[in-house]
Design a protein around this motif. Sequence first.
Motif, mmCIF file in Angstrom:
data_model
loop_
_atom_site.group_PDB
_atom_site.id
_atom_site.type_symbol
_atom_site.label_atom_id
_atom_site.label_comp_id
_atom_site.label_asym_id
_atom_site.label_seq_id
_atom_site.Cartn_x
_atom_site.Cartn_y
_atom_site.Cartn_z
ATOM 1 N N GLU A 50 -3.754 -8.004 -5.319
ATOM 2 C CA GLU A 50 -4.262 -7.007 -4.374
ATOM 3 C C GLU A 50 -5.275 -6.084 -5.044
ATOM 4 O O GLU A 50 -6.309 -5.742 -4.465
ATOM 5 C CB GLU A 50 -3.095 -6.194 -3.810
ATOM 6 N N GLU A 51 -4.992 -5.689 -6.281
ATOM 7 C CA GLU A 51 -5.922 -4.820 -7.006
ATOM 8 C C GLU A 51 -7.251 -5.526 -7.268
ATOM 9 O O GLU A 51 -8.312 -4.913 -7.237
ATOM 10 C CB GLU A 51 -5.306 -4.388 -8.343
ATOM 11 N N SER A 52 -7.178 -6.836 -7.528
ATOM 12 C CA SER A 52 -8.397 -7.582 -7.873
ATOM 13 C C SER A 52 -9.374 -7.672 -6.711
ATOM 14 O O SER A 52 -10.563 -7.908 -6.927
ATOM 15 C CB SER A 52 -8.034 -8.997 -8.353
ATOM 16 N N THR A 53 -8.903 -7.473 -5.470
ATOM 17 C CA THR A 53 -9.816 -7.548 -4.327
ATOM 18 C C THR A 53 -10.858 -6.431 -4.346
ATOM 19 O O THR A 53 -11.884 -6.534 -3.673
ATOM 20 C CB THR A 53 -9.048 -7.497 -2.995
ATOM 21 N N TRP A 54 -10.595 -5.388 -5.124
ATOM 22 C CA TRP A 54 -11.592 -4.318 -5.233
ATOM 23 C C TRP A 54 -12.850 -4.791 -5.963
ATOM 24 O O TRP A 54 -13.897 -4.158 -5.870
ATOM 25 C CB TRP A 54 -10.994 -3.108 -5.956
ATOM 26 N N VAL A 55 -12.742 -5.909 -6.671
ATOM 27 C CA VAL A 55 -13.937 -6.513 -7.276
ATOM 28 C C VAL A 55 -14.926 -6.906 -6.183
ATOM 29 O O VAL A 55 -16.143 -6.790 -6.359
ATOM 30 C CB VAL A 55 -13.538 -7.747 -8.119
ATOM 31 N N THR A 104 -13.596 -5.425 -20.015
ATOM 32 C CA THR A 104 -12.319 -5.621 -20.716
ATOM 33 C C THR A 104 -11.127 -5.118 -19.907
ATOM 34 O O THR A 104 -9.984 -5.260 -20.340
ATOM 35 C CB THR A 104 -12.344 -4.899 -22.075
ATOM 36 N N SER A 105 -11.391 -4.519 -18.752
ATOM 37 C CA SER A 105 -10.309 -4.031 -17.896
ATOM 38 C C SER A 105 -10.765 -4.082 -16.448
ATOM 39 O O SER A 105 -11.972 -4.125 -16.176
ATOM 40 C CB SER A 105 -9.916 -2.600 -18.271
ATOM 41 N N LEU A 106 -9.811 -4.046 -15.541
ATOM 42 C CA LEU A 106 -10.171 -4.087 -14.125
ATOM 43 C C LEU A 106 -10.948 -2.847 -13.687
ATOM 44 O O LEU A 106 -11.942 -2.983 -12.969
ATOM 45 C CB LEU A 106 -8.918 -4.256 -13.274
ATOM 46 N N PRO A 107 -10.546 -1.620 -14.105
ATOM 47 C CA PRO A 107 -11.358 -0.455 -13.722
ATOM 48 C C PRO A 107 -12.804 -0.554 -14.194
ATOM 49 O O PRO A 107 -13.726 -0.159 -13.463
ATOM 50 C CB PRO A 107 -10.624 0.718 -14.400
#
Length: 519
Positions: A48-53, A99-102
């Motif tokens: 779910e967090e990755s959809t912010w990409v 190197t990180s999702l943020p």
Amino acid sequence: MMEPSSAQINPYVVSGVVSLAAFIELLDTTIANVALSHIAGSLGAGTEESTWVLTAYIISNAIVMPISGWLSGVMGRKNFFMLCIGGFVFTSFMCGIATSLPMLVLFRLLQGVAGGGLQPVQQAIIRDSFPPEKLGIAFGITGLSMVLAPIIGPTLGGFITDNYSWRWIFLINVPIGIVTMFLVKVLVQGPENTKKVKGTIDYIGLGLIAIGLGALQIVLDKGQQEDWFDSTFIITLACISFISLLLAVYWLLRQKDPIVDLKLLAIPSFSLPGIILFFVGFTLWSATSLLPMMVQEDFGYNATLSGLVLSPSAIFPLFMMPFVGKLVNWIEARYLMSLGLFINAIGMWLTGLVTPQTDYATFAIARCFQTAGLPFLFVPATTLAFSRIPREKSSNASAIVSLLRNLGGSIGISLATSILVHNRQMEQSNLVQHLTIASDGYSSLLSAYTRTMQNIGLPAAEASAKAMGQIYQQLLHQASVLAYRDTFNSVAAMLFVLGITALFLPGKNRYTKNNREDA
């Protein structure tokens, strides 16, 4: 180094160069879709967090797109275009080494900002590079980037992700972008006889647009996930978007030099094709989103194979775009657009005939029909939209057209996904009603599965439970396939109605002598 004058440069060469820049930007709207699970796993994030990409890119892209015409006037169109390419190259590189999702989400946000001006400026440059009577051919050739990029994106993204690393879906933009920026520097000229916009930044107009479109994109992207208007979060953002956009329209219409020239929508030959282009985005993006989801979820395709379902559909637009570009000089735009809508409707209907036994070739053929009508939609609508727009308004017009097309895509994906979820619930409910002892088919299947389980040594009670579980899994699979069928049929019905409606658009939209003189 002395740059050649615009008169010395073949306009088709210029169009090809600027279309390459728009192509890589459009590619990035779909290339990451099939890689989200890999990105999430690599960076230690949830799905779910990755959809912010995806969301971060779409939001920032939508905010910049409508003001790109104004920014072109402030900075100079060529300077703004090169800045967008340079920014896109840099942010693509940073996304590739994140190197990180943020960190990845931040640079996807900035990548959307940089890429937001590429589509509108591309169309403005093409519009100013050709005489009005040749715009159809020009948009027929360069429109390939608009149609092919979303088709190729998932295929290329799946291949890169499965065989190399998800990081290369971003890093591949770097060498292409550098070459494109050099070619733009050498070959593309700024518009002649135009004045740069002067004055201070309209912070109020800019702020209202940013808040309104940003909130709208979040609503469209997260609405289904948050259960739409049962969510306080979605209701709040929807209200913010509605009020902000309403105030933005009021504010912009009262400005002498607005950052978005909404008065262009008062021109019927611009606004009506803009609506058609909205549905071009709706059709292309909704189908591009649904079909890979279906073959991965219900037919076991991997990322590469699901992308390959889409790729053959690029063949027809590839050859038909230039041909349709010539047709717009001879056949009224409304007839061509109606034909395109009917062909796309047939493609959606064919996909709606899918069964659990459908093979790859059938999926690919149905997808080809889904995209076969796009040249008849994109080329006449774009050509007609710019037919009566003064050259000094090209950048503003391009910004509005690009925004309408992209909003159509966002709304199409959200609406199609919502219909799919609703249909899946309805089909599951309908099928469950048949799972009763009174049903001969259910009873015989349960007995057969139970005997099979007992034959491998399971006790009777456990064998019965396993058999019921296996039947329920089949029910879920069949309900999902039926739900996709219903959804594609809903889109087909919508396109069919639009095809009939298009026939009633104003006629005499060909490039007659009078039209050329007026333009």
